[in-house]
Design an enzyme around this catalytic site. Structure first.
Site, PDB file in Angstrom:
ATOM      1  N   GLU A  47     -39.305  98.292 -70.446  1.00  9.85           N
ATOM      2  CA  GLU A  47     -40.414  98.157 -71.387  1.00  9.85           C
ATOM      3  C   GLU A  47     -41.526  99.145 -71.062  1.00  9.85           C
ATOM      4  OE1 GLU A  47     -41.560  94.374 -73.040  1.00  9.85           O
ATOM      5  OE2 GLU A  47     -40.224  93.345 -71.655  1.00  9.85           O
ATOM      6  N   ASP A  48     -42.176  99.630 -72.124  1.00 13.67           N
ATOM      7  CA  ASP A  48     -43.452 100.345 -72.020  1.00 13.67           C
ATOM      8  C   ASP A  48     -43.400 101.530 -71.059  1.00 13.67           C
ATOM      9  OD1 ASP A  48     -43.853  97.918 -73.277  1.00 13.67           O
ATOM     10  OD2 ASP A  48     -45.784  97.517 -72.364  1.00 13.67           O
ATOM     11  N   CYS A  86     -43.789  97.058 -79.053  1.00 12.76           N
ATOM     12  CA  CYS A  86     -42.464  96.476 -78.856  1.00 12.76           C
ATOM     13  C   CYS A  86     -41.862  95.802 -80.083  1.00 12.76           C
ATOM     14  CB  CYS A  86     -42.488  95.504 -77.679  1.00 12.76           C
ATOM     15  SG  CYS A  86     -43.708  94.187 -77.812  1.00 12.76           S
ATOM     16  N   ASP A 283     -38.409 100.700 -74.514  1.00 12.16           N
ATOM     17  CA  ASP A 283     -38.654 100.250 -75.888  1.00 12.16           C
ATOM     18  C   ASP A 283     -39.777 101.003 -76.594  1.00 12.16           C
ATOM     19  OD1 ASP A 283     -40.751  99.055 -74.490  1.00 12.16           O
ATOM     20  OD2 ASP A 283     -40.498  97.082 -75.410  1.00 12.16           O
ATOM     21  N   HIS A 284     -40.543 101.795 -75.874  1.00 12.57           N
ATOM     22  CA  HIS A 284     -41.534 102.726 -76.434  1.00 12.57           C
ATOM     23  C   HIS A 284     -42.224 103.389 -75.254  1.00 12.57           C
ATOM     24  CE1 HIS A 284     -44.672  99.779 -75.452  1.00 12.57           C
ATOM     25  NE2 HIS A 284     -43.955  98.875 -76.103  1.00 12.57           N
TER      26      HIS A 284
END
Length: 566
Positions: A47-48, A86, A283-284
């Site tokens: 994530e992130d 997200c 996810d980004h």
């Protein structure tokens, strides 16, 4: 044969959970049949996180496991998410559609909007794991869902039960030996909340939950990166609070890299590595200010690695190679379907970049930003390999107060420095009203600080990208052309959650046909209280005893379970 995978994976406001996944396999190879061999596919998503990975040239990152994965696989250098946050990007990822074209563009649909609703994709739309499941794959996911037509986590809100064979936060799973599998594992140790201050009095309930989660997640990770080691982007002031948050980010990455290493090691120990295509990405972009939630490359560009076992490696692809073709996260669904040999349905807007269904490389990637938690906003972006165009539908500043983001010390430092007049022109830019358009040359200006939209020398490039965005918009339905309240009324009239019609059973000869009157409903069935199976065609009428079924349309409540009339 048994494989045990222990991964620390945490989402926003999620209490500490060690996700223990125990696979029990029979002696048979994990293939659909001896006649048609299909690969297992394992999608690992942190994530992130922007490309802060050693293999991507980051000199500060300590990522030995991911660096090794890149040496064994293909490193994609032009991968971009469809959104900088997200839930909206996961909506695009799971469907292969731009999130604004299926009602998933506003961050945390249902809980933050002006009227209650969940994203309700067109009736023909199915999440790609459900398509894999219908084609004979066993599908499972850990910890994070968050598709805008689901809750963020298993057990938190309604979740379409037909997408996954298993979607749990902690479980022991039995994998049928006659099926290939698709697994989607999430790693939350690099989440934005991981830079929130620890061992301090909580600033909110969300902060308290984040502290508990990340103290436990990183308990065994010793800091190896310190404030003096990091580079500070020019849009931040070079102060200790900013350096401290960036350094903590790198130390969180060490934990995530270790977690991924454990999964890969257990895959090897179980003898599954030679039959499994491994995809690792995020996810980004970074969960830092002016990155997460934004349409700058800091919010959209992500690392992306595919490791191909030798038997599944495409011709001409060598371990350790680099691929520069542009890919968007709407391309993941068709690509994974292609790798699995599953037909790609017409509703999918992305294009496969690998497998037998691979298409020609795309020239542009597109991204969208709409409501961000409690703040309404709207931007659209298009990018080629060099230039980025952003259309700003409103001219408010990008740097606005958000309760969750303001928990971080680095964000508080930005607000302090802004109020004290200590930010230079580049650092103030994010806090100033936006012009109607941005145009950036990402080659000469990688931090996207010099707006070229008014420069006559770039007029042709500006128009080309405007036209590309207009053509893209003409091919999709952009639900943000109307207000969120109007969209909510369309999905949930009167603010009432629609309920999927119950399953009806029709006896045709020796076959039992299951149907729901709700257009687009997916149907699942089970016997004697067992696991729910995805209905794909008529059942043997002799198996009607103990049978029950239910249906769900994405974004609606599922039906009550029903049984055949005797």
């Amino acid at each position: 044969m048994r494989i045990f995978i222990s991964v620390q994976a945490f989402g926003r406001c999620l209490s500490a959970t060690a996700v223990a996944v125990l696979f029990s396999l029979g002696a048979a190879p994990l293939l659909a049949s001896a006649e048609v061999a299909r690969p297992n596919i394992l999608l690992l998503m942190a994530e992130d996180l922007s490309p802060r990975i050693g293999a991507y040239g980051d000199p500060v990152a300590i990522t030995p496991n991911l660096d090794q994965l890149a040496l064994q696989g293909v490193r994609y250098t032009n991968a971009y998410t469809a959104s900088g946050v997200c839930a909206t990007n996961r909506a695009a990822t799971i469907t292969g559609m731009a999130q604004e074209s299926m009602g998933g563009q506003h961050m945390r649909a249902y809980t933050r909007g002006p009227a209650p609703y969940r994203a309700t994709p067109p009736p023909q739309v199915k999440a790609f794991p459900e398509l894999l499941r219908a084609a004979g794959y066993y599908t499972f996911t850990s910890v994070k869902l968050d598709y805008q037509f689901s809750g963020p986590l298993p057990g938190w809100g309604p979740n379409p039960f037909t997408i996954w064979d298993r979607a749990e936060r902690s479980s022991k799973w039995q994998l049928p030996p006659e099926q290939p599998f698709f697994g989607y594992m999430n790693f939350g140790s690099t989440h934005e909340s991981g830079v929130f201050p620890r061992w301090v009095w909580p600033r909110s309930m969300a902060h308290l939950m984040a502290q508990i989660s990340h103290i436990m997640a990183h308990w065994d990770t010793e800091d190896q990166v310190f404030p003096e080691d990091v580079e500070v982007p020019p849009y931040y002031p070079d102060t200790l609070p900013m350096r401290t948050d960036i350094a903590r980010y790198y130390n969180n990455i060490i934990t995530m890299d270790s977690n991924v290493g454990e999964v890969l090691q257990q895959l090897e120990l179980a003898g599954l590595a030679d039959d499994t295509i491994v995809i690792w990405t995020t996810d980004h972009g970074d969960g830092l200010p002016r990155a997460k939630r934004e349409l700058y490359d800091s919010g959209l560009q992500v690392p992306f690695i595919i490791r191909w076992p030798q038997k599944w490696r495409p011709q001409g692809v060598e371990p350790g190679s680099v691929e520069t073709r542009m890919i968007s996260f709407v391309d993941l669904a068709p690509t994974i379907l292609s790798l699995a040999g599953v037909p790609i349905p017409e509703f999918i807007q992305g294009r496969a970049f690998a497998g037998p269904g691979a298409e020609a490389p795309r020239q542009y990637v597109f991204a969208a930003r709409d409501r961000i938690d409690e703040v309404a906003d709207r931007q659209r972006a298009v990018r080629d390999k060099r230039y980025k165009y952003i259309k700003n539908y409103n001219q408010q500043a990008g740097g606005f107060h958000l309760g969750y983001r303001d928990t971080a010390d680095g964000m508080r430092e930005l607000w302090r420095a802004l109020a004290a007049g200590e930010l230079n022109a580049e650092q103030r830019q994010w806090f100033e009203p936006r012009p109607p358009e941005y145009l950036f040359d990402t080659q000469s200006d990688p931090f996207e600080l010099q707006n070229l939209a008014a420069d006559p020398a770039y007029a042709q490039i500006l128009q080309r990208l405007r036209d590309a965005l207009a053509r893209h918009k003409a091919t999709i339905t952009d639900y943000s052309d109307s207000s969120e309240a109007e969209m909510a009324e369309r999905f949930w009239p009167g603010g009432e959650e629609p309920v999927t019609k119950a399953v009806e059973f029709n006896l045709i000869g020796d076959s039992l046909v299951l149907q729901s009157a709700t257009t687009g409903a997916s149907i699942g069935y089970r016997h004697n209280g067992g696991d729910w199976r995805l209905y794909t065609g008529p059942l043997n009428a002799a198996a009607a005893d103990g049978l029950e079924a239910k249906a769900v349309r994405y974004g609606w409540a599922e039906s009550a379970a029903s049984s055949p009339h005797r």
